[in-house]
Design a protein around this motif. Structure first.
Motif, PDB file in Angstrom:
ATOM      1  N   GLU A  34       0.864  -1.182   0.000  1.00  0.00           N
ATOM      2  CA  GLU A  34       0.000   0.000   0.000  1.00  0.00           C
ATOM      3  C   GLU A  34       0.898   1.228   0.000  1.00  0.00           C
ATOM      4  N   VAL A  35       0.608   2.171  -0.894  1.00  0.00           N
ATOM      5  CA  VAL A  35       1.342   3.434  -0.924  1.00  0.00           C
ATOM      6  C   VAL A  35       0.419   4.506  -0.344  1.00  0.00           C
ATOM      7  N   GLU A  36       0.886   5.174   0.707  1.00  0.00           N
ATOM      8  CA  GLU A  36       0.072   6.225   1.328  1.00  0.00           C
ATOM      9  C   GLU A  36       0.496   7.570   0.744  1.00  0.00           C
ATOM     10  N   THR A  37      -0.424   8.212   0.028  1.00  0.00           N
ATOM     11  CA  THR A  37      -0.071   9.446  -0.678  1.00  0.00           C
ATOM     12  C   THR A  37      -1.063  10.557  -0.354  1.00  0.00           C
ATOM     13  N   ASN A  38      -0.594  11.818  -0.487  1.00  0.00           N
ATOM     14  CA  ASN A  38      -1.508  12.936  -0.246  1.00  0.00           C
ATOM     15  C   ASN A  38      -2.314  13.303  -1.500  1.00  0.00           C
ATOM     16  N   GLY A  39      -2.120  12.576  -2.580  1.00  0.00           N
ATOM     17  CA  GLY A  39      -2.965  12.747  -3.764  1.00  0.00           C
ATOM     18  C   GLY A  39      -2.600  13.926  -4.642  1.00  0.00           C
ATOM     19  N   THR A  40      -1.395  14.455  -4.500  1.00  0.00           N
ATOM     20  CA  THR A  40      -0.991  15.605  -5.322  1.00  0.00           C
ATOM     21  C   THR A  40      -0.064  15.207  -6.459  1.00  0.00           C
ATOM     22  N   ILE A  41       0.336  13.927  -6.510  1.00  0.00           N
ATOM     23  CA  ILE A  41       1.271  13.458  -7.538  1.00  0.00           C
ATOM     24  C   ILE A  41       0.667  12.205  -8.180  1.00  0.00           C
ATOM     25  N   ALA A  42       0.545  12.229  -9.500  1.00  0.00           N
ATOM     26  CA  ALA A  42      -0.017  11.061 -10.193  1.00  0.00           C
ATOM     27  C   ALA A  42       0.991   9.921 -10.177  1.00  0.00           C
ATOM     28  N   PRO A  43       0.530   8.694 -10.005  1.00  0.00           N
ATOM     29  CA  PRO A  43       1.457   7.557 -10.069  1.00  0.00           C
ATOM     30  C   PRO A  43       1.979   7.370 -11.494  1.00  0.00           C
ATOM     31  N   THR A  44       3.249   6.992 -11.628  1.00  0.00           N
ATOM     32  CA  THR A  44       3.825   6.732 -12.953  1.00  0.00           C
ATOM     33  C   THR A  44       3.330   5.376 -13.463  1.00  0.00           C
ATOM     34  N   THR A  45       3.595   5.123 -14.734  1.00  0.00           N
ATOM     35  CA  THR A  45       3.237   3.829 -15.333  1.00  0.00           C
ATOM     36  C   THR A  45       3.892   2.697 -14.556  1.00  0.00           C
ATOM     37  N   GLU A  46       5.161   2.890 -14.172  1.00  0.00           N
ATOM     38  CA  GLU A  46       5.889   1.835 -13.447  1.00  0.00           C
ATOM     39  C   GLU A  46       5.248   1.595 -12.073  1.00  0.00           C
ATOM     40  N   THR A  47       4.861   2.671 -11.410  1.00  0.00           N
ATOM     41  CA  THR A  47       4.220   2.505 -10.095  1.00  0.00           C
ATOM     42  C   THR A  47       2.899   1.753 -10.247  1.00  0.00           C
ATOM     43  N   LEU A  48       2.127   2.134 -11.267  1.00  0.00           N
ATOM     44  CA  LEU A  48       0.842   1.456 -11.496  1.00  0.00           C
ATOM     45  C   LEU A  48       1.060  -0.016 -11.817  1.00  0.00           C
ATOM     46  N   ALA A  49       2.126  -0.297 -12.599  1.00  0.00           N
ATOM     47  CA  ALA A  49       2.377  -1.676 -13.029  1.00  0.00           C
ATOM     48  C   ALA A  49       2.775  -2.575 -11.863  1.00  0.00           C
ATOM     49  N   SER A  50       3.204  -1.986 -10.762  1.00  0.00           N
ATOM     50  CA  SER A  50       3.670  -2.794  -9.630  1.00  0.00           C
ATOM     51  C   SER A  50       2.534  -3.533  -8.932  1.00  0.00           C
ATOM     52  N   GLY A  51       1.298  -3.095  -9.164  1.00  0.00           N
ATOM     53  CA  GLY A  51       0.165  -3.731  -8.488  1.00  0.00           C
ATOM     54  C   GLY A  51      -0.102  -3.149  -7.108  1.00  0.00           C
ATOM     55  N   ALA A  52       0.663  -2.117  -6.716  1.00  0.00           N
ATOM     56  CA  ALA A  52       0.444  -1.500  -5.397  1.00  0.00           C
ATOM     57  C   ALA A  52      -0.957  -0.897  -5.322  1.00  0.00           C
ATOM     58  N   ARG A  53      -1.495  -0.855  -4.121  1.00  0.00           N
ATOM     59  CA  ARG A  53      -2.741  -0.138  -3.885  1.00  0.00           C
ATOM     60  C   ARG A  53      -2.392   1.226  -3.287  1.00  0.00           C
ATOM     61  N   PHE A  54      -3.318   2.170  -3.406  1.00  0.00           N
ATOM     62  CA  PHE A  54      -3.051   3.537  -2.951  1.00  0.00           C
ATOM     63  C   PHE A  54      -4.045   3.934  -1.861  1.00  0.00           C
ATOM     64  N   ASN A  55      -3.500   4.383  -0.750  1.00  0.00           N
ATOM     65  CA  ASN A  55      -4.326   5.017   0.269  1.00  0.00           C
ATOM     66  C   ASN A  55      -4.098   6.507   0.104  1.00  0.00           C
ATOM     67  N   CYS A  56      -5.026   7.150  -0.608  1.00  0.00           N
ATOM     68  CA  CYS A  56      -4.851   8.556  -0.970  1.00  0.00           C
ATOM     69  C   CYS A  56      -5.571   9.428   0.049  1.00  0.00           C
ATOM     70  N   SER A  57      -4.848  10.386   0.617  1.00  0.00           N
ATOM     71  CA  SER A  57      -5.432  11.227   1.663  1.00  0.00           C
ATOM     72  C   SER A  57      -5.358  12.703   1.260  1.00  0.00           C
ATOM     73  N   PRO A  58      -6.326  13.169   0.436  1.00  0.00           N
ATOM     74  CA  PRO A  58      -6.315  14.582   0.035  1.00  0.00           C
ATOM     75  C   PRO A  58      -6.533  15.470   1.263  1.00  0.00           C
ATOM     76  N   LYS A  59      -5.880  16.616   1.266  1.00  0.00           N
ATOM     77  CA  LYS A  59      -5.956  17.474   2.449  1.00  0.00           C
ATOM     78  C   LYS A  59      -7.061  18.522   2.311  1.00  0.00           C
ATOM     79  N   LEU A  60      -7.770  18.753   3.422  1.00  0.00           N
ATOM     80  CA  LEU A  60      -8.866  19.715   3.465  1.00  0.00           C
ATOM     81  C   LEU A  60      -8.357  21.070   3.963  1.00  0.00           C
ATOM     82  N   THR A  61      -9.266  22.052   4.021  1.00  0.00           N
ATOM     83  CA  THR A  61      -8.894  23.424   4.405  1.00  0.00           C
ATOM     84  C   THR A  61      -8.146  23.467   5.735  1.00  0.00           C
TER      85      THR A  61
END
Ligand code: SF4
Length: 242
Positions: free
Chosen positions: A117-144
């Motif tokens: 699982e990759v924990e990301t703040n959702g501001t950077i798109a995953p690359t093709t290589e990252t997507l190909a790895s099969g990882a899942r994303f826990n995306c945590s966009p930030k609020l005000t």
């Protein structure tokens, strides 16, 4: 973790800490036995960040906090104890995805049979290589309430790419009903399915997590969202490497 200095030319990554097995504390896999790879650096500066030691040079000595380590040492430590799940966190881990060591790490963990699982703040798109790895994303966009400017914390292209990957859940840290409403507005704007949303109560101790959890649970359920917690905070408070 053993300190190993490695040349920047090798397959290396800048790491804050590698620890586990412990449990995943947030999101749909809460409670799952897991190890964590916490990478250094972040492109945001949230006011309530609980891992500021990975990026905030005004409060921490980052030369002492961060080390460039060989990927094989990082992977060996992460896989010690056969955790089954390895969470790559930060900071913002996707800042590292253009380094050769990133794909080597993902490949090594996957070959060993670990889920990632990759924990990301959702501001950077995953690359093709990252997507190909099969990882899942826990995306945590930030609020005000994070204090980050809107144009830094919300990047439509990145959010859309994560949503379209079909392997992302979206976790919003909320203190009250207004935060949940703000999360609802965002997910409708970017076409994120409500069933992939987890509302996580803000808090760095058990009392705060429970207090905010009670405030956000009803509005979250009303919006069609899932309700999460911070299991590691409930169990161990502010203790690091938990
Ligand atoms: Fe901290 Fe995450 Fe915000 Fe970065 S995005 S400042 S790591 S809470």
């Amino acid at each position: 973790m053993t300190t190993i200095q490695a040349p920047a030319t090798a397959d290396t990554l800048v790491v804050s800490e590698v620890f586990g097995p412990t449990v995943q504390g947030e999101g749909p896999t809460t409670g799952r036995r897991a190890s964590f790879v916490r990478l250094g650096g972040c492109n945001l500066s949230c006011s309530w960040c609980d891992t500021a030691y990975t990026w905030d040079s005004s409060r921490y000595d980052l030369r002492a906090e961060l080390r460039r380590l060989p990927v094989d040492a990082i992977a060996a430590r992460a896989l010690a104890g056969s955790p089954g799940l390895v969470v790559i966190s930060g900071g913002e881990p996707l800042m590292h995805q253009n380094q050769p060591g990133w794909t080597v790490l993902l490949d090594t963990l996957t070959s060993a049979g670990a889920d990632i699982e990759v924990e990301t703040n959702g501001t950077i798109a995953p690359t093709t290589e990252t997507l190909a790895s099969g990882a899942r994303f826990n995306c945590s966009p930030k609020l005000t309430h994070s204090g980050d400017p809107l144009d830094k914390r919300i990047r439509p292209d990145a959010l859309t790419a994560l949503a379209e990957s079909g392997r992302a859940i979206f976790k919003f840290v909320c203190s009250g009903p207004d935060d949940v409403d703000e999360a609802a507005e965002l997910i409708h704007r970017y076409g994120i399915p409500p069933a992939t949303v987890w509302i996580s109560p803000e808090g760095t101790d058990a009392e705060q997590v429970l207090h905010h959890g009670k405030a956000v649970a009803e509005p979250a359920i009303r919006h069609g969202f899932n309700v999460g917690t911070r299991l590691h905070t409930l169990l161990w408070g502010k203790e690091r490497r938990r």
